[in-house]
Design a protein around this motif. Structure first.
Motif, PDB file in Angstrom:
ATOM      1  N   VAL A 170      24.951 -50.953 -15.721  1.00  0.00           N
ATOM      2  CA  VAL A 170      23.845 -50.061 -15.420  1.00  0.00           C
ATOM      3  C   VAL A 170      24.262 -48.620 -15.692  1.00  0.00           C
ATOM      4  O   VAL A 170      25.204 -48.126 -15.079  1.00  0.00           O
ATOM      5  CB  VAL A 170      23.451 -50.188 -13.927  1.00  0.00           C
ATOM      6  CG1 VAL A 170      22.236 -49.338 -13.619  1.00  0.00           C
ATOM      7  CG2 VAL A 170      23.204 -51.637 -13.567  1.00  0.00           C
ATOM      8  N   PRO A 171      23.558 -47.918 -16.613  1.00  0.00           N
ATOM      9  CA  PRO A 171      23.917 -46.523 -16.867  1.00  0.00           C
ATOM     10  C   PRO A 171      23.483 -45.619 -15.718  1.00  0.00           C
ATOM     11  O   PRO A 171      22.379 -45.790 -15.189  1.00  0.00           O
ATOM     12  CB  PRO A 171      23.151 -46.171 -18.147  1.00  0.00           C
ATOM     13  CG  PRO A 171      22.067 -47.171 -18.250  1.00  0.00           C
ATOM     14  CD  PRO A 171      22.464 -48.379 -17.471  1.00  0.00           C
ATOM     15  N   ILE A 172      24.343 -44.696 -15.316  1.00  0.00           N
ATOM     16  CA  ILE A 172      23.938 -43.709 -14.306  1.00  0.00           C
ATOM     17  C   ILE A 172      24.377 -42.318 -14.760  1.00  0.00           C
ATOM     18  O   ILE A 172      25.266 -42.178 -15.595  1.00  0.00           O
ATOM     19  CB  ILE A 172      24.504 -44.000 -12.886  1.00  0.00           C
ATOM     20  CG1 ILE A 172      26.019 -44.100 -12.904  1.00  0.00           C
ATOM     21  CG2 ILE A 172      23.890 -45.234 -12.284  1.00  0.00           C
ATOM     22  CD1 ILE A 172      26.618 -44.101 -11.508  1.00  0.00           C
ATOM     23  N   ASP A 173      23.726 -41.316 -14.202  1.00  0.00           N
ATOM     24  CA  ASP A 173      23.990 -39.926 -14.547  1.00  0.00           C
ATOM     25  C   ASP A 173      24.669 -39.277 -13.351  1.00  0.00           C
ATOM     26  O   ASP A 173      24.081 -39.144 -12.285  1.00  0.00           O
ATOM     27  CB  ASP A 173      22.646 -39.248 -14.861  1.00  0.00           C
ATOM     28  CG  ASP A 173      22.824 -37.804 -15.336  1.00  0.00           C
ATOM     29  OD1 ASP A 173      23.843 -37.177 -14.988  1.00  0.00           O
ATOM     30  OD2 ASP A 173      21.921 -37.312 -16.038  1.00  0.00           O
ATOM     31  N   LEU A 174      25.941 -38.908 -13.503  1.00  0.00           N
ATOM     32  CA  LEU A 174      26.681 -38.300 -12.392  1.00  0.00           C
ATOM     33  C   LEU A 174      26.753 -36.794 -12.608  1.00  0.00           C
ATOM     34  O   LEU A 174      27.692 -36.298 -13.236  1.00  0.00           O
ATOM     35  CB  LEU A 174      28.084 -38.896 -12.298  1.00  0.00           C
ATOM     36  CG  LEU A 174      28.151 -40.392 -11.958  1.00  0.00           C
ATOM     37  CD1 LEU A 174      29.583 -40.890 -12.006  1.00  0.00           C
ATOM     38  CD2 LEU A 174      27.549 -40.663 -10.578  1.00  0.00           C
ATOM     39  N   GLY A 175      25.753 -36.084 -12.156  1.00  0.00           N
ATOM     40  CA  GLY A 175      25.721 -34.628 -12.306  1.00  0.00           C
ATOM     41  C   GLY A 175      25.855 -34.189 -13.752  1.00  0.00           C
ATOM     42  O   GLY A 175      26.558 -33.230 -14.040  1.00  0.00           O
ATOM     43  N   GLY A 176      25.223 -34.892 -14.662  1.00  0.00           N
ATOM     44  CA  GLY A 176      25.273 -34.524 -16.075  1.00  0.00           C
ATOM     45  C   GLY A 176      26.300 -35.316 -16.861  1.00  0.00           C
ATOM     46  O   GLY A 176      26.347 -35.239 -18.083  1.00  0.00           O
ATOM     47  N   VAL A 177      27.165 -36.057 -16.184  1.00  0.00           N
ATOM     48  CA  VAL A 177      28.159 -36.889 -16.867  1.00  0.00           C
ATOM     49  C   VAL A 177      27.636 -38.327 -16.920  1.00  0.00           C
ATOM     50  O   VAL A 177      27.176 -38.854 -15.911  1.00  0.00           O
ATOM     51  CB  VAL A 177      29.514 -36.862 -16.132  1.00  0.00           C
ATOM     52  CG1 VAL A 177      30.482 -37.863 -16.723  1.00  0.00           C
ATOM     53  CG2 VAL A 177      30.107 -35.458 -16.165  1.00  0.00           C
ATOM     54  N   ALA A 178      27.715 -38.935 -18.104  1.00  0.00           N
ATOM     55  CA  ALA A 178      27.250 -40.319 -18.248  1.00  0.00           C
ATOM     56  C   ALA A 178      28.296 -41.280 -17.706  1.00  0.00           C
ATOM     57  O   ALA A 178      29.494 -41.082 -17.895  1.00  0.00           O
ATOM     58  CB  ALA A 178      26.992 -40.629 -19.714  1.00  0.00           C
ATOM     59  N   ALA A 179      27.835 -42.303 -16.992  1.00  0.00           N
ATOM     60  CA  ALA A 179      28.743 -43.341 -16.516  1.00  0.00           C
ATOM     61  C   ALA A 179      28.015 -44.681 -16.561  1.00  0.00           C
ATOM     62  O   ALA A 179      26.791 -44.723 -16.634  1.00  0.00           O
ATOM     63  CB  ALA A 179      29.215 -43.037 -15.095  1.00  0.00           C
TER      64      ALA A 179
END
Ligand code: GDP
Length: 383
Positions: free
Chosen positions: A211-220
């Motif tokens: 599952v892609p998530i956005d960590l404060g502008g960083v892709a994870a």
């Protein structure tokens, strides 16, 4: 504003921009139709244009390819545009924009010119007469210094390339833990999507889910693993084997438990779930949450955002995200060191020629036939 007419009926009333050669992005004469977006409007115009002799639809990436062929963009800028088209987070976008804007291309070009200058000096050195030997030696030493400094700068960029590649490709976080502790619920809560299947039956997640998530502008990417338990079921065992392989390669292991007395893992973030049932806080540096009630979820999210920021420093530009660029710079650095320690001017000149051509590869001046098709195939039609 123009009234556009097809062979037998009106198509749209809209803006048409005519851009002769030098003003257009491709460097060729271009007409742009700014249509009202309805499907029938677009189909009407496409049909009318295709009815004209010599017209056809563009192939994927064709406009960008023409811009490249006409010298409007260098190869690294094309790669930046491809990255921009697939950017999902702010840091991916910034990195892609820097590349598309020509930052790396300009740097490589400046280094290439410096190499050419040193090459000219090395070639001039071949002609020094015997009585000028000490002048030649002094020039040699100065050049060797300059070459070593350049190679050091390249090495620094190469050392930072893993960070650049992570910004582009995203960090991986694997979620591990025994069945039924709430791993899927946490993945869902963090991604704010119902992707992983949550059920009270142990062993339901048979394969890992990404599952892609956005960590404060960083892709994870969150990898929800199969419940890690021993099993006789071959399908489930396969899922578990894959989960273990991914856990070993991940940037972060998030180990989930519902037992507040669980031992601290050696190098993982411990997430103690089901806070609503036990009400106990987590040891320092770890988090206690309830995926069900949402308690502690903002703290978990913040922990991940801080971790990503420390690891990738997303505000700092990182230029070498592509293996192709990294390899060209590594080759250049090796050749520059070779040139710096070359015992003869002829050998120095030869090493410098090779360094020059490694820099030229960044802009796509040489050795590009094999990468061209691969790069343009990443574009969609009309780009
Ligand atoms: P997984 O097997 O580790 O992926 O666990 P699931 O996410 O499928 O959850 C297993 C069960 O635990 C489900 O019935 C969830 O509703 C429940 N559960 C998950 N998180 C919590 C929580 O914070 N509190 C409570 N009480 N139950 C939870």
């Amino acid at each position: 504003m123009r009234d556009l007419h097809g062979p037998d009926s009106a198509i749209d009333r809209t803006l048409v921009a005519w851009m002769p050669g030098r003003a257009s992005a491709t460097g060729e004469d271009t007409a742009e139709f700014h249509l009202h977006g309805g499907a029938a409007v677009i189909a009407g115009l496409v049909d009318a244009v295709l009815a004209c002799a010599g017209t056809r639809l563009a192939t994927p990436g064709e406009f960008t390819r023409r811009a490249f062929d006409n010298g409007r963009l260098d190869m690294s800028q094309v790669e930046g545009l491809a990255d921009l088209l697939s950017a999902e987070t702010a840091s991916q976008r910034q990195q892609a924009l820097a590349l598309a804007g020509g930052t790396l291309g300009r740097l490589a070009e400046a280094w290439r010119e410096r190499c050419l200058q040193l090459l000219a000096e090395a070639e001039a050195g071949l002609d020094f007469a015997e009585d000028e030997a000490d002048v030649a030696t002094r020039l040699d030493l100065a050049a060797a210094d300059a070459l070593t400094t350049m190679a050091d700068e390249l090495d620094q960029m190469i050392a930072d390339s893993a960070r650049a590649a992570r910004i582009r490709d995203g960090l991986t976080i694997v979620v591990t833990g025994p069945p039924n502790v709430g791993k899927s619920s946490i993945v869902n809560a963090l991604s704010m999507r119902d992707v992983a299947i949550v059920t009270p039956v142990p062993g339901t997640t048979r394969d890992s889910i990404e599952v892609p998530i956005d960590l404060g502008g960083v892709a994870a990417v969150l990898i929800d693993t199969a419940g890690l338990r021993d099993t006789a079921d071959p399908v489930e065992a396969e899922g578990i084997a894959r989960a273990r392989a991914k856990a070993a390669a991940a940037d972060l292991v998030m180990h989930v438990t519902d037992n507040p007395d669980a031992p601290l893992p050696a190098s993982a973030l411990l997430v103690i779930n089901k806070l609503d049932l036990h009400g106990r806080s987590a040891p320092a540096g770890h988090v206690a949450i309830s995926a069900l009630s949402g308690a502690g979820m903002p703290a978990l999210r913040q922990w991940l955002v801080d971790w990503a920021a420390v690891l990738l420093r997303p505000g700092e530009p990182a230029l070498l995200a592509h293996a192709r660029h990294r390899e060209a710079f590594a080759e250049a650095a090796a050749r520059l060191r070779e040139a710096a320690s070359a015992p003869l001017p002829e050998l120095r000149a030869e090493a410098l020629r090779l360094a020059t051509s490694a820099f030229a590869r960044i802009a796509g001046r040489v050795d590009i036939d094999d990468v061209l098709d691969q790069i343009f195939s990443r574009f969609c039609i009309g780009k």
